[in-house]
Design an enzyme around this catalytic site. Structure first.
Site, PDB file in Angstrom:
ATOM      1  N   HIS A  43       0.725  -1.075  -0.046  1.00 62.46           N
ATOM      2  CA  HIS A  43      -0.133  -0.034  -0.114  1.00 62.46           C
ATOM      3  C   HIS A  43       0.913   1.379  -0.098  1.00 62.46           C
ATOM      4  CE1 HIS A  43      -3.992   1.781   1.585  1.00 62.46           C
ATOM      5  NE2 HIS A  43      -3.202   2.860   1.050  1.00 62.46           N
ATOM      6  N   GLU A  70      -2.562  -1.906  -3.273  1.00 65.94           N
ATOM      7  CA  GLU A  70      -3.748  -0.929  -2.559  1.00 65.94           C
ATOM      8  C   GLU A  70      -3.357   0.515  -2.692  1.00 65.94           C
ATOM      9  OE1 GLU A  70      -4.944  -4.148   0.983  1.00 65.94           O
ATOM     10  OE2 GLU A  70      -4.044  -2.173   1.359  1.00 65.94           O
ATOM     11  N   HIS A 191      -7.964  -5.565   7.594  1.00 69.64           N
ATOM     12  CA  HIS A 191      -7.756  -4.529   8.593  1.00 69.64           C
ATOM     13  C   HIS A 191      -7.937  -4.860   9.900  1.00 69.64           C
ATOM     14  CE1 HIS A 191      -6.713  -0.191   8.930  1.00 69.64           C
ATOM     15  NE2 HIS A 191      -7.271  -0.353  10.201  1.00 69.64           N
TER      16      HIS A 191
END
Length: 238
Positions: A43, A70, A191
């Site tokens: 990410h 991401e 998450h």
């Protein structure tokens, strides 16, 4: 079996805190693959405070499993990075500039036209698209109208409530997953999933294809070692 994609951002955070190239991000990714991970997630953010854009090119050229990038597709630099590397999957996350970590999913109703354009842009290049969403059936249904292949369910609220009321915590995710299957979307999740809450989540989400886990997994590896940690996460997904 649900696939495990290891987010290696925290490896890069540790490297960047000292400078140099120790720990080596690519070596860590290859070790994750060797120990059984099904994919690698990164990410990158504009300030490159963990994953650097150069890391993505190195990973794409060397890993054998799926690469999932991401990030915030509202940043042209992110779009260019994804198109240059053509990962197996891009996950669209509505991060604000300077945000420490992701904290909400897309409003797929309000942003449907924009997300439709983004999905087409990436899918035209053969890249699978996943949209980061909260466990809300309306958001899931609107996501399907963008042309995305998958959604990624944002699981922080589940993780926070798991110890006290896991049966209630899982309900919105279960119903969101049912809606996703109804409208033809694949289901990812991520998450704050960890060794305590992962098995229950996996057992109660129909059609779960992939989880991406970084912070908890890397933290566990400090105590258990990377190989043993990945083994335990894979066992939690069986």
């Amino acid at each position: 079996m649900t696939a495990l994609s290891v987010n290696i951002n925290k490896i890069a955070t540790l490297r960047n805190s000292r400078g140099g190239n120790n720990p080596n991000v690519l070596a860590a990714a290859l070790a994750c693959e060797r120990f059984g991970a099904n994919g690698i997630t990164v990410h990158p953010r504009p300030d490159e405070r963990h994953i650097r854009y150069a890391d993505v090119f190195d990973l794409k050229a060397n890993i054998q499993t799926e690469l999932n990038i991401e990030g915030n597709c509202q940043e042209q630099k992110f779009i260019d990075l994804v198109l240059a590397n053509k990962p197996a999957q891009v996950t669209l996350v509505p991060d604000a500039e300077g945000q420490i970590t992701s904290n909400h999913g897309w409003d797929t109703i309000k942003n449907k036209a924009y997300l439709t354009d983004m999905c087409k842009l990436f899918k035209d290049q053969g890249i699978r698209v996943s949209i980061f969403v909260d466990p809300d059936e309306d958001m899931v249904e609107a996501a399907a109208e963008t042309g995305t292949d998958r959604i990624e369910l944002y699981t922080e609220s589940y993780a926070q409530a798991f110890l006290d009321e896991r049966d209630e915590a899982i309900k919105p995710y279960f119903h969101a997953a049912l809606k996703a299957r109804e409208v033809g979307l694949g289901i990812n999740a991520g998450h704050d999933l960890d060794l305590n809450n992962l098995t229950y989540f996996n057992e109660h989400i129909p059609g779960l294809l992939e989880v991406s886990i970084g912070h908890a997994l890397i933290a566990d590896a400090l105590y258990l070692g990377l190989e043993e940690t990945i083994k335990r996460y894979l066992n939690a997904l069986k």
